[in-house]
Structure formats: structure tokens, C-alpha cells
Design an enzyme around this catalytic site. Sequence first.
Site, PDB file in Angstrom:
ATOM      1  CB  THR A 233      10.800  19.554 -48.357  1.00  6.52           C
ATOM      2  OG1 THR A 233      11.373  20.073 -49.567  1.00  6.52           O
ATOM      3  CG2 THR A 233      11.404  18.187 -48.097  1.00  6.52           C
ATOM      4  CB  SER A 268      20.428  16.936 -49.775  1.00  6.75           C
ATOM      5  OG  SER A 268      19.276  17.324 -49.027  1.00  6.75           O
ATOM      6  CE1 TYR A 270      15.261  20.048 -44.646  1.00  2.01           C
ATOM      7  CE2 TYR A 270      15.363  20.111 -47.047  1.00  2.01           C
ATOM      8  CZ  TYR A 270      14.697  20.391 -45.864  1.00  2.01           C
ATOM      9  OH  TYR A 270      13.471  20.988 -45.905  1.00  2.01           O
ATOM     10  CG  HIS A 271      15.822  17.240 -49.959  1.00  2.00           C
ATOM     11  ND1 HIS A 271      16.952  17.874 -50.403  1.00  2.00           N
ATOM     12  CD2 HIS A 271      14.802  18.130 -50.115  1.00  2.00           C
ATOM     13  CE1 HIS A 271      16.636  19.101 -50.826  1.00  2.00           C
ATOM     14  NE2 HIS A 271      15.339  19.274 -50.656  1.00  2.00           N
ATOM     15  CE  LYS A 274      11.954  19.122 -43.579  1.00  2.00           C
ATOM     16  NZ  LYS A 274      11.053  19.736 -42.591  1.00  2.00           N
TER      17      LYS A 274
END
Length: 483
Positions: A233, A268, A270-271, A274
Site C-alpha cells: 500500500t 494505522s 493495518y498500514h 503492511k
Amino acid sequence: MAHLMSTSCSIKISSSYRPCGQPLSQDRTVLPNSFTIKTSKSPFKRLVSKGHRAGRSCVVLATAAPVSKEVSANPRSGSDRSPNDSSKPQRVMVIGGDGYCGWATALHLSNKGYEVAIVDSLVRRLFDHQLGLDSLTPISSIHNRLLCWKAITGKTIELYIGDICDFEFLSETFNSFEPDAVVHFGEQRSAPYSMIDRSRAVFTQKNNVIGTLNVLFAIKEFREECHLVKLGTMGEYGTPNIDIEEGYITISHNGRTDTLPYPKQASSFYHLSKVHDSNNIAFTCKAWGIRATDLNQGVVYGVKTDETSMHEQLYNRLDYDGVFGTALNRFCVQAAVGHPLTVYGKGGQTRGYLDIRDTVQCVELAIANPAKPGEFRVFNQFTEQFSVNELAALVTKAGQKLGLDVQTISVPNPRVEAEEHYYNAKHTKLIELGLKPHLLSDSLLDSLLNFAIEFKDRIDTKQIMPSVSWKKIGVKPQTVPAN
């Protein structure tokens, strides 16, 4: 990971397949004529629902039609390239193939002559049930989707239902399908979801990081020539006050120069998962000689590809809620129902965007032009940059042409992010490989708005406003967003 004992049995199911021409509203789940179920004694990883743990895992290996090992006579678009045998179509495993990007990619690759298998736990559908959400578009069961694809095209996509965090399942899947390339979409992909509560933050990092580690170990153990195409991302980079390069940056410091991984500023849980993935992949490329391409994707918009438009049972999902919906898709749905466009804060947040038709094109280009053994490539996968305010203005203009009264409001920003900032990201490598972008146009916006209007009766307006706060995340499990 401890060895998981399991039992298996073959089951025959008699069912009358509903032809593709039957209306989608009458959809019932229809399983293929035969499949194998493996049950593991260890429970499926925690899926948050008031903190309770799900029951025993049920791993289904299924095909939508009898598996054929026959070679296509006319492979196309790089599908004849294989690390082991250039005379055969490449075998591509699409992990997360039931999701938004994965479904479109699996159909595209199958249509181009690749032999495709989908691997998916179907947990994304469970998230909708847990949070009371639904796709704007009615989506068929994965089995009916694949049966319809087979009926229309004559092409078989194999299906393996299970959790890649279960290494025994993943090992059996690798040994069964023997992929030449793995396209890894199989992660919890929502920043707001990862910020709902502690349980979902933990789930996101465990699911994403361990799942990717398992894929890396499976490649090393069973298919060392396999090329990993991993969806990253652009959010890994954050919003630095310098140009964003593609993965690496050359730095001169105190008289010395080196090329290093570009600094990461995730915003976040989530990030952050990644970022951890990227570091793990880079390390295994160096240590084990794995070949990998990390596609740092921008924000995707759109719903139609050539393949998903063939029949209503092949429709892709389109999320418009505050948890899984992306900016442009959300704005088009809001305009369709007369809800003001919800701009977070000042609206100067700028990101890279791309049409979902370009997502599938980029993945195909990465597969057809694989990384070398030991190479960790990073491509920034987007085609244009827009601020949130610019997107709102474009949707307003397009909506007015359709006779819609489109208004815009500023809502308190639930995220912790810069609302006005410099942003200039490089994205040349995929163009150099042959990407032909579908740039955001009036016709595309018109199509998206009309699609939203067609399904406006399915829109739950209570799900439009953001309900997840970065600062208010806590340990108490949240079963549904607070609207």
C-alpha cells in the site's frame, strides 16, 4: 507451529445448478458436485464477535468443475511463461481471490489464459455479518461465481477454502496446485477496521503478518522458483515533505552515499502490518533468494472490469460504508442517495488513485515480467493523484450533469493524519512495463454514479458516516459500528 491432526472425507452433493441466466435475487449457495472437507482440531483464528472464539475450522478444497491439467493451445499475455516449463500456461494462485481486488484479478488472469486457483477463507464476508454491512452490489456465493464463470467461458478456476495462517492447509494447497506465481491479496485490508478495538488490531496484524510469513515459508519449502506478487500500500510511506520514490531512496550522509529502503510512516495498525510484511519479504529475498514484487497500491475505485461485467453473478463487491469503503466509491454512492459528500477535515489529504481495471493490468504485468531470484522489487501502483476536495468537486460536477443535487460537508476527521501536505509520488516502473492507464474521466464517473443509482435501494444510509475513531480505540470489543 504445532502439527495439526486432521481427518478428511469425500462428499457427494446432488444439486441442480441454477443457470447463469436466472435472476440474482433468487441466489442460493450451490456447491460443486464433489469436494473434500478437511477439519482441523485447532480452532480457526479468533474472529471478533463479542470476544467469542469460533468453532473448529472447516477447510474446504473445491473446484467449480473437474480439475483439468490440459494445456491451453493458445496461451496469451505472458501466460505461456513459466519458471519451469515455458510450453505450459503459468499456474497462478490468487490468495484472497473472493475479495474486491482478488476477484477481479482472478477472472482477468483466467481470461488471459493463466491456470488460476483461488485461496480464500471467506472471512471478508464474515466481517460484513459482524458489522451489519453489505456490498452495494449483490454478490453471489464463491461457488456460484465460479460455476457461472465456467458456464460462460469454459474455463475452470480451482478453489481452496481455508486459512493461510494454518500452515498445514497452505502446505497442502501449494503441493496440490504447484503455483508458478502467487498473487497475495489475502489480508485484512481496512485501516478503520484495524482501529475499531484491540481485538481487531491484533487480528489484523496476526492475520496479515503471519499469513505472509507462511506464504514465504511455503515458497521456500515447496516452490522455490515461485514468484510472489504481494499487494502492499502507498500508505506505508505516509505523507513526507519530500518526493516519494518507488521503494528505495539514495541518500548522501556525511560524505557517504547508499541506496536504502524508503522510510515508512504508517498511519494505522493495518498500514503497520503492511510495513512488517515488506520488511519480512525483503529479508527472505536476501536470505533465501525468493523473487518478489511488492505492489504499493493507491486507493482503488470502480467496480466493473471486462470479466466482472459478463454476468450479474460475476459482479464485484462495492463497499460504501465508513469501514471498508474507499473515497471515490463512497462519494458516488452518497451522491446517488442525496447524502452530502463527507469530506474529512480540511480535505487536502492527497493520495494516489487507480481504476480497478488498472489493478488487474498491473498484476498481470508483474507476473509476465517476474523479479529475478533474490530480487525484491517495489512498484508504486497508481495512475493519478487527487486530494479529497478535488474528488468531491469531480463527483459534484458529474452528479449535476445527471440532475443530482450534490452537496458537500466537512466532518470531523476520525483519523490522525495531515489534512494539508506536500505529496508527489513516483510511479514510472509499471508504465515502463506497458501499463496503459484508465484515467479518471467524466464517462467513468457517470458510469459509477449510474451504477450507484441502479442499486440505491440497497444503500443503508446509517452506514455512510464514519464511526471509527483513531483516538478512541479501546480494549472493549465493538460488535457493530456506533451510528
